[in-house]
Design a protein around this motif. Sequence first.
Motif, PDB file in Angstrom:
ATOM      1  N   VAL A 277     -26.764 -27.063  28.363  1.00 46.79           N
ATOM      2  CA  VAL A 277     -27.293 -26.579  27.096  1.00 46.79           C
ATOM      3  C   VAL A 277     -26.147 -26.023  26.255  1.00 46.79           C
ATOM      4  N   ALA A 278     -26.027 -26.549  25.041  1.00 50.32           N
ATOM      5  CA  ALA A 278     -24.996 -26.103  24.110  1.00 50.32           C
ATOM      6  C   ALA A 278     -25.541 -24.940  23.300  1.00 50.32           C
ATOM      7  N   THR A 279     -24.999 -23.758  23.484  1.00 50.45           N
ATOM      8  CA  THR A 279     -25.562 -22.579  22.831  1.00 50.45           C
ATOM      9  C   THR A 279     -24.535 -21.462  22.763  1.00 50.45           C
TER      10      THR A 279
ATOM     11  N   GLU B 246     -25.517 -42.120  32.588  1.00 49.91           N
ATOM     12  CA  GLU B 246     -25.752 -41.631  31.229  1.00 49.91           C
ATOM     13  C   GLU B 246     -25.943 -40.123  31.204  1.00 49.91           C
ATOM     14  N   LEU B 247     -25.327 -39.500  30.214  1.00 53.19           N
ATOM     15  CA  LEU B 247     -25.611 -38.131  29.818  1.00 53.19           C
ATOM     16  C   LEU B 247     -26.443 -38.251  28.552  1.00 53.19           C
ATOM     17  N   GLN B 248     -27.723 -37.855  28.612  1.00 56.75           N
ATOM     18  CA  GLN B 248     -28.665 -38.133  27.533  1.00 56.75           C
ATOM     19  C   GLN B 248     -28.969 -36.885  26.712  1.00 56.75           C
ATOM     20  N   ILE B 249     -28.886 -37.039  25.386  1.00 57.16           N
ATOM     21  CA  ILE B 249     -29.360 -36.020  24.453  1.00 57.16           C
ATOM     22  C   ILE B 249     -30.770 -36.398  24.037  1.00 57.16           C
ATOM     23  N   HIS B 250     -31.734 -35.530  24.308  1.00 59.10           N
ATOM     24  CA  HIS B 250     -33.116 -35.741  23.886  1.00 59.10           C
ATOM     25  C   HIS B 250     -33.389 -34.804  22.718  1.00 59.10           C
ATOM     26  N   GLY B 251     -33.732 -35.370  21.550  1.00 60.99           N
ATOM     27  CA  GLY B 251     -33.921 -34.506  20.384  1.00 60.99           C
ATOM     28  C   GLY B 251     -32.602 -33.847  20.019  1.00 60.99           C
ATOM     29  N   SER B 252     -32.650 -32.507  19.815  1.00 55.49           N
ATOM     30  CA  SER B 252     -31.414 -31.746  19.577  1.00 55.49           C
ATOM     31  C   SER B 252     -30.570 -32.386  18.477  1.00 55.49           C
ATOM     32  N   ALA B 253     -31.180 -32.594  17.302  1.00 52.26           N
ATOM     33  CA  ALA B 253     -30.545 -33.372  16.239  1.00 52.26           C
ATOM     34  C   ALA B 253     -29.224 -32.770  15.770  1.00 52.26           C
TER      35      ALA B 253
ATOM     36  N   ILE C 172     -17.695 -26.847  22.336  1.00 52.62           N
ATOM     37  CA  ILE C 172     -18.700 -27.803  22.786  1.00 52.62           C
ATOM     38  C   ILE C 172     -18.149 -29.222  22.829  1.00 52.62           C
ATOM     39  N   VAL C 173     -17.386 -29.601  21.815  1.00 56.33           N
ATOM     40  CA  VAL C 173     -16.830 -30.955  21.782  1.00 56.33           C
ATOM     41  C   VAL C 173     -15.943 -31.193  22.995  1.00 56.33           C
ATOM     42  N   ALA C 174     -15.068 -30.235  23.294  1.00 54.84           N
ATOM     43  CA  ALA C 174     -14.177 -30.388  24.444  1.00 54.84           C
ATOM     44  C   ALA C 174     -14.947 -30.401  25.754  1.00 54.84           C
ATOM     45  N   GLU C 175     -15.965 -29.562  25.855  1.00 50.51           N
ATOM     46  CA  GLU C 175     -16.736 -29.496  27.094  1.00 50.51           C
ATOM     47  C   GLU C 175     -17.550 -30.771  27.314  1.00 50.51           C
ATOM     48  N   VAL C 176     -18.104 -31.324  26.241  1.00 49.53           N
ATOM     49  CA  VAL C 176     -18.848 -32.574  26.372  1.00 49.53           C
ATOM     50  C   VAL C 176     -17.901 -33.727  26.687  1.00 49.53           C
ATOM     51  N   ASP C 177     -16.728 -33.714  26.083  1.00 53.05           N
ATOM     52  CA  ASP C 177     -15.732 -34.737  26.393  1.00 53.05           C
ATOM     53  C   ASP C 177     -15.379 -34.697  27.874  1.00 53.05           C
ATOM     54  N   ALA C 178     -15.255 -33.506  28.434  1.00 49.22           N
ATOM     55  CA  ALA C 178     -14.965 -33.374  29.867  1.00 49.22           C
ATOM     56  C   ALA C 178     -16.124 -33.877  30.711  1.00 49.22           C
ATOM     57  N   LEU C 179     -17.352 -33.598  30.294  1.00 44.92           N
ATOM     58  CA  LEU C 179     -18.518 -34.096  31.030  1.00 44.92           C
ATOM     59  C   LEU C 179     -18.540 -35.616  31.038  1.00 44.92           C
ATOM     60  N   LYS C 180     -18.198 -36.211  29.905  1.00 49.54           N
ATOM     61  CA  LYS C 180     -18.211 -37.673  29.819  1.00 49.54           C
ATOM     62  C   LYS C 180     -17.202 -38.306  30.775  1.00 49.54           C
ATOM     63  N   ARG C 181     -16.171 -37.585  31.130  1.00 47.18           N
ATOM     64  CA  ARG C 181     -15.145 -38.115  32.018  1.00 47.18           C
ATOM     65  C   ARG C 181     -15.569 -38.064  33.481  1.00 47.18           C
ATOM     66  N   GLN C 182     -16.663 -37.377  33.764  1.00 51.31           N
ATOM     67  CA  GLN C 182     -17.160 -37.325  35.134  1.00 51.31           C
ATOM     68  C   GLN C 182     -17.851 -38.639  35.488  1.00 51.31           C
ATOM     69  N   PRO C 183     -17.849 -39.007  36.767  1.00 51.01           N
ATOM     70  CA  PRO C 183     -18.534 -40.244  37.160  1.00 51.01           C
ATOM     71  C   PRO C 183     -20.038 -40.131  36.948  1.00 51.01           C
ATOM     72  N   GLY C 184     -20.679 -41.234  36.633  1.00 50.81           N
ATOM     73  CA  GLY C 184     -22.123 -41.240  36.423  1.00 50.81           C
ATOM     74  C   GLY C 184     -22.509 -42.303  35.426  1.00 50.81           C
TER      75      GLY C 184
ATOM     76  N   LEU D 287     -28.225 -33.339  28.116  1.00 54.82           N
ATOM     77  CA  LEU D 287     -27.468 -32.444  27.238  1.00 54.82           C
ATOM     78  C   LEU D 287     -28.381 -32.042  26.096  1.00 54.82           C
ATOM     79  N   LEU D 288     -28.625 -30.742  25.941  1.00 58.12           N
ATOM     80  CA  LEU D 288     -29.643 -30.264  25.009  1.00 58.12           C
ATOM     81  C   LEU D 288     -29.119 -29.125  24.146  1.00 58.12           C
TER      82      LEU D 288
END
Length: 201
Positions: A90-92, A124-131, A110-122, A58-59
């Motif tokens: 990519v959040a943009t 880690e969803l990793q944020i690299h940088g992107s402070a 973005i918050v809702a979309e990331v929350d939905a991604l977190k509910r998917q099986p897997g 997630l970037l």
Amino acid sequence: MKLVVQEFLTLDGVSQGPGAPDEDTSDGFTRGGWFVPFVDEEFMEIVDGWLAQADGLLLGRRTYENFARDWPAMTDHPNGAIMNGLPKYVATQSLTEAHWDPTTILAGNIVAEVDALKRQPGRELQIHGSARLAQSLLAAGLVDQLRLAIAPVVVGRGRRLFPEGSTPAGLRPVSQHTTKAGLSVHVFDTAGLPSYGIYEG
């Protein structure tokens, strides 16, 4: 999936431009590349272990554009196949097309979309940088873990991961390690709001 933030920081908390002088010169920042002198084989093994746990990246836009420019050409890099093959999100609000497959553009809530991604099986969803993205998702309570590699250097200016006015957050230490080159690597799980008390020693 667990949402994990991975950030390189200076001792004074700057996250801007760790990898090169021209990586991120926004707001007149001229002190980029401060992380590079402390990268050694030991740290790269740590990073490889982290990346092996990712089922998605997630970037933010700036980090995504830098990665999309560089990683497709790095086919001989040990992590090239992983970085190029992982699903990217990519959040943009400005990009309408993505040129680094497989990429999904997140342009709505973005918050809702990331929350939905977190509910998917897997794993880690990793944020690299992107402070900035990391800050907003930490404030929303969606971040599960922080992995911070702190370089023993003070640069005195630049964009910080935790600027003035950041949302308070409690953290629970998971591990700490100092590499031979001097990086202090901390892993924290998020733990709700901070606790406060009065010292009565």
